[in-house]
Design an enzyme around this catalytic site. Structure first.
Site, short mmCIF file in Angstrom:
data_model
loop_
_atom_site.label_atom_id
_atom_site.label_comp_id
_atom_site.label_asym_id
_atom_site.label_seq_id
_atom_site.Cartn_x
_atom_site.Cartn_y
_atom_site.Cartn_z
N ASP A 170 0.81 -1.23 0.00
CA ASP A 170 0.00 0.00 0.00
C ASP A 170 0.84 1.27 0.00
OD1 ASP A 170 -2.30 -1.65 0.30
OD2 ASP A 170 -1.87 -1.76 2.44
N GLU A 171 2.01 1.21 -0.58
CA GLU A 171 2.89 2.38 -0.59
C GLU A 171 2.46 3.38 -1.67
OE1 GLU A 171 4.01 -0.70 -1.08
OE2 GLU A 171 5.46 -1.22 0.48
N GLY A 195 0.74 1.56 -7.35
CA GLY A 195 -0.16 1.67 -8.50
C GLY A 195 -0.04 3.03 -9.15
N HIS A 215 -4.14 -2.07 -6.02
CA HIS A 215 -3.47 -0.83 -6.37
C HIS A 215 -4.55 0.19 -6.69
CE1 HIS A 215 0.35 -2.63 -6.65
NE2 HIS A 215 0.20 -3.21 -7.81
N THR A 222 -6.70 -12.27 3.52
CA THR A 222 -7.83 -11.57 2.87
C THR A 222 -8.83 -12.60 2.33
OG1 THR A 222 -6.53 -11.51 0.86
CG2 THR A 222 -6.54 -9.51 2.19
N THR A 263 3.13 -12.57 2.73
CA THR A 263 2.28 -13.15 1.71
C THR A 263 2.93 -14.46 1.29
OG1 THR A 263 0.98 -12.65 -0.25
CG2 THR A 263 3.29 -11.95 -0.31
N GLY A 303 -11.50 -2.81 2.61
CA GLY A 303 -12.08 -1.68 3.33
C GLY A 303 -11.64 -1.65 4.80
N SER A 315 5.73 12.21 -4.26
CA SER A 315 4.33 12.33 -4.64
C SER A 315 3.58 13.12 -3.57
CB SER A 315 3.78 10.90 -4.79
OG SER A 315 2.40 10.93 -4.85
#
Ligand code: GDP
Length: 426
Positions: free
Chosen positions: A13-14, A17, A41, A130, A240, A303, A413
């Protein structure tokens, strides 16, 4: 020829994407080389906002070929659903811009079911899966108990192969978990509805990539999750089930002879982590909630609220090393703009001693973060586009992180949109 990998340096989640979406302008081919649809992503561009789970992030660029390599967990049902969602929003997915490796193994109908049953059995000892079937899929792949996408072109052989696997797997479903067995009719239905529509995309991606390499095409390898979730080098067993490292890209992409000359590591300006496992720099309470809301830190797939904390220089330095990152992108710097003081985890304390070495996973839960506070900039930086225009305190924050982890930030970013980027020397 440029072979670049873009990878996560932290727990996932860095913002990989959005970086791949930005960088694809310079590449002809984007390849996903590992993982499945268990993470997401997020990409925001002229077509809208998308959570991509399995499709490579180059699908939005005209003229870019996207490849799902042999290393991915190919879930036909989810992939089809994802393709349809994109098409509804006007993004065309055809064999002209998507190719699936005939050697990619298929995530079978029982994998999701098994993931769920095992998490239920583990109760409070669960890994925080997940429940997309990824762990059962990879265990079966390495036991040689799944089928490859290319087998769809040999329907009789594939059916017989699947039937054998089903008989074997039903022993576990019924015997271990007391669950309903899978039937042949269910498998036939799955082949018809979920697999056959994907057949036009399936081909020999190894040959395609080999030729592309020979013709000087520029190839971008895209990873899912980050260093600390890597099966071998991450926070095992809270990792993972695949290798998230750039080093795996050649094998998992279909171009085993690829020489990756550039590894762009994506680092988030603070830390987040989804699911279970040790997370040394974790912040709780009001401070955590503020950061979570400022960064909209809720899982793209589930979520779930993400666990949050300050940037962790110990884990990030380790992440950079295991990825072999040659350059870095820092994301979400804008999220810190409201803070008077920004905490930074500079070291860990273990058994009363400070260390800057990332420890063996078994002792992570005994580590405490050593926090230093630096001055915030208290200005909206989301409109800044050049390094010179960043407030001095923001520059100092970036320089401090860069020095601690030993590689330069060439992209910074400051917002989720494609253009919200500061380039330094690129
Ligand atoms: P990925 O799996 O590494 O691509 O990460 P995710 O998509 O799960 O999480 C990144 C989230 O942050 C997405 O919602 C992005 O739109 C958003 N994002 C990416 N870069 C920035 C940024 O610089 N600033 C802000 N505010 N949001 C960003």
């Amino acid at each position: 020829m440029a072979c670049t990998a873009i990878v996560g340096i932290n727990w996932g989640d860095e913002g990989k994407g959005r970086m791949v979406d930005l960088l694809t302008e310079k590449y002809d081919i984007v390849v996903r080389f590992q993982g499945g649809g268990n993470a997401g992503h997020t990409v925001i561009n002229e077509y809208g906002k998308f959570a991509l789970h399995l499709l490579p992030s180059g699908v939005f660029r005209k003229g870019v070929m996207n490849i799902l390599g042999n290393g991915v967990a190919l879930d036909p049902e989810n992939l089809l659903a994802e393709i349809r969602t994109l098409e509804e929003k006007g993004v065309k997915i055809t064999p002209e811009n998507l190719m699936i490796s005939d050697r990619a193994s298929l995530l079978l109908p029982w994998h999701r079911k098994l993931d769920e049953l095992e998490e239920l059995r583990l109760k409070d000892k669960k890994y925080g899966s997940t429940k997309q079937g990824i762990a059962p899929f990879y265990s079966d792949k390495y036991q040689k108990k799944t089928v490859m996408a290319g087998e769809l072109f040999y329907p009789e052989k594939m059916k017989a192969h699947l039937r054998d696997l089903m008989e074997w797997k039903n022993l576990t479903l019924k015997g271990v978990y007391g669950a309903e067995p899978v039937t042949e009719a269910e498998l036939d239905d799955w082949i018809e509805k979920c697999c056959k529509p994907l057949m036009p995309f399936i081909g020999d991606t190894r040959e395609y990539l080999w030729d592309a390499q020979g013709n000087g095409k520029r190839i971008l390898f895209e990873a899912q999750l980050g260093s600390l979730r890597d099966l071998d080098y991450g926070i095992y067993p809270y990792t993972t089930s695949s290798n998230t490292l750039a080093a795996y890209a050649p094998v998992g992409s279909g171009l085993p002879a690829a020489e990756i000359t550039k590894v762009v590591g994506v680092v988030k300006a603070y830390s987040t982590c989804v699911g279970e496992g040790p997370f040394v720099c974790e912040t709780f309470g009001e401070e955590a909630e503020k950061l979570r809301q400022a960064g909209a830190e809720y899982g793209a797939k589930t979520g779930r609220p993400r666990r949050v904390g300050p940037i962790d220089l110990v884990a990030t330095r380790y992440g950079v090393q295991v990825q072999g990152a040659t350059e870095l992108a820092l994301t979400k710097l804008d999220v810190l703009s409201d803070m008077d003081e920004i905490p930074v985890c500079v070291k860990y304390e273990l058994n009363g001693e400070e260390t800057d070495k990332f420890p063996f996973p078994s002792v992570l839960e005994d580590c405490k973060p050593v926090i230093r506070k630096v001055k915030g900039w208290k200005k909206d930086i989301s409109g800044v586009r050049t390094w010179e225009d960043l407030p001095e305190e923001a520059k100092a924050y970036v320089n401090m992180v860069e020095q601690a982890i030993g590689r330069p930030f060439v992209y910074i970013s400051v917002g989720p949109e494609r253009e919200s980027i500061i380039r330094r020397g690129v």
